[in-house]
Design an enzyme around this catalytic site. Structure first.
Site, PDB file in Angstrom:
ATOM      1  N   GLN A   1       3.918   8.133  -4.980  1.00  0.00           N
ATOM      2  CA  GLN A   1       4.559   7.200  -4.218  1.00  0.00           C
ATOM      3  C   GLN A   1       4.548   5.842  -4.891  1.00  0.00           C
ATOM      4  O   GLN A   1       3.606   5.738  -5.748  1.00  0.00           O
ATOM      5  CB  GLN A   1       4.012   6.804  -2.735  1.00  0.00           C
ATOM      6  CG  GLN A   1       4.214   7.999  -1.779  1.00  0.00           C
ATOM      7  CD  GLN A   1       3.643   7.839  -0.333  1.00  0.00           C
ATOM      8  OE1 GLN A   1       2.234   7.277  -0.185  1.00  0.00           O
ATOM      9  NE2 GLN A   1       3.994   7.906   0.669  1.00  0.00           N
TER      10      GLN A   1
ATOM     11  N   ARG B   1       0.927  -1.019  -0.011  1.00  0.00           N
ATOM     12  CA  ARG B   1      -0.091  -0.169  -0.153  1.00  0.00           C
ATOM     13  C   ARG B   1       0.740   1.175   0.054  1.00  0.00           C
ATOM     14  O   ARG B   1       1.887   1.379   0.717  1.00  0.00           O
ATOM     15  CB  ARG B   1      -0.920   0.146   1.311  1.00  0.00           C
ATOM     16  CG  ARG B   1      -1.752   1.304   1.210  1.00  0.00           C
ATOM     17  CD  ARG B   1      -2.645   1.295   2.578  1.00  0.00           C
ATOM     18  NE  ARG B   1      -1.834   1.379   3.698  1.00  0.00           N
ATOM     19  CZ  ARG B   1      -1.245   2.535   4.238  1.00  0.00           C
ATOM     20  NH1 ARG B   1      -1.542   3.711   3.396  1.00  0.00           N
ATOM     21  NH2 ARG B   1      -0.370   2.582   5.264  1.00  0.00           N
ATOM     22  N   VAL B   2       0.472   2.146  -0.686  1.00  0.00           N
ATOM     23  CA  VAL B   2       1.010   3.621  -0.734  1.00  0.00           C
ATOM     24  C   VAL B   2      -0.013   4.564  -0.478  1.00  0.00           C
ATOM     25  O   VAL B   2      -1.247   4.199  -1.014  1.00  0.00           O
ATOM     26  CB  VAL B   2       1.790   4.159  -1.852  1.00  0.00           C
ATOM     27  CG1 VAL B   2       3.128   3.063  -2.223  1.00  0.00           C
ATOM     28  CG2 VAL B   2       1.073   3.726  -3.272  1.00  0.00           C
ATOM     29  N   SER B   3       0.126   5.689   0.033  1.00  0.00           N
ATOM     30  CA  SER B   3      -0.919   6.626   0.353  1.00  0.00           C
ATOM     31  C   SER B   3      -1.338   7.439  -0.764  1.00  0.00           C
ATOM     32  O   SER B   3      -2.471   7.919  -0.722  1.00  0.00           O
ATOM     33  CB  SER B   3      -0.563   7.300   1.608  1.00  0.00           C
ATOM     34  OG  SER B   3      -0.281   6.565   2.628  1.00  0.00           O
ATOM     35  N   THR B   4      -0.354   8.007  -1.642  1.00  0.00           N
ATOM     36  CA  THR B   4      -0.377   9.086  -2.568  1.00  0.00           C
ATOM     37  C   THR B   4      -0.057   8.504  -4.099  1.00  0.00           C
ATOM     38  O   THR B   4       0.974   7.635  -4.175  1.00  0.00           O
ATOM     39  CB  THR B   4       0.393  10.544  -2.227  1.00  0.00           C
ATOM     40  OG1 THR B   4       1.748  10.247  -2.066  1.00  0.00           O
ATOM     41  CG2 THR B   4      -0.265  10.765  -0.939  1.00  0.00           C
TER      42      THR B   4
END
Length: 204
Positions: free
Chosen positions: A33, A27-30
């Site tokens: 990334q 998982r990445v937030s933005t």
């Protein structure tokens, strides 16, 4: 890379003949990334499938995680690059790992070197759970102590009243001068409904 179906070729067979697999979650937030670092680490760890999300850890609607959880079977292990990729908080992480354990599914975090399929990893997980429970108990104890202290001082816990006695006095003066309740509330920057209730309560 979401995989919705599962074939018998996925994973391996353990010594008891049970079909097991290492399933990765990244998982990445933005958008700026990259998932490649996590994907590479999960593949090096031997993951048979990798699911991913581009979403904040605080979000509850993570399609990739939902698909990974639906894909997992008893005997499998969910693998993440770091603990914070799965849980948005310690309590949330403990809850998720507990749900996996109830289904007979292991959990492994590569960076922290935690593996609940081993005695040492399960010990660490149980310690985390105890610390999370201790934190909840401590917060509850402090809250109760604060409420007791407030009662001893003759006050009640909770939000301060919107319409203070001073504002109520000014509102009455405005209304006596010809303003409507709505106009008086707007001038004092309080809600019309709150002012109505305060006026009714004062005359009850």
């Amino acid at each position: 890379m979401a995989i919705r179906t599962r074939s018998h070729d996925d994973g391996k067979t353990d010594t008891s003949g049970q079909h097991v697999a290492l399933i990765g979650y990244a998982r990445v937030s933005t958008p700026d990334q990259q998932l490649s670092l996590q994907h590479d680490a999960l593949q090096r760890a031997g993951c048979d499938r990798v699911f991913d999300d581009q979403a904040s850890g605080a979000r509850t609607d993570r399609p990739g995680l939902a698909e990974a959880l639906a894909y997992l079977r008893a005997g499998d292990t969910l693998v993440v690059w770091k603990l914070d990729r799965l849980g948005r908080s310690m309590s949330h992480l403990i809850e998720k790992i507990g749900e996996l354990a109830a289904r007979g599914i292991g959990f492994r975090s590569l960076t922290e070197n935690i593996d609940t399929t081993t005695p040492g990893g399960m010990l660490i997980f149980n310690i985390f759970g105890s610390l999370a429970q201790f934190e909840r108990d401590l917060i509850r104890e402090r809250t109760q102590a604060g409420l007791r202290a407030a009662r001893e001082r003759g006050s009640k816990g909770g939000r301060r009243p919107v319409v203070t006695p001073d504002k109520l006095r000014k509102a009455r003066a405005h209304i006596a001068a010809g303003l409507t309740v709505r106009e008086a509330a707007a001038r004092l920057k309080i809600g019309k409904t709150a002012l109505y209730k305060a006026l009714e309560g004062a005359t009850a």
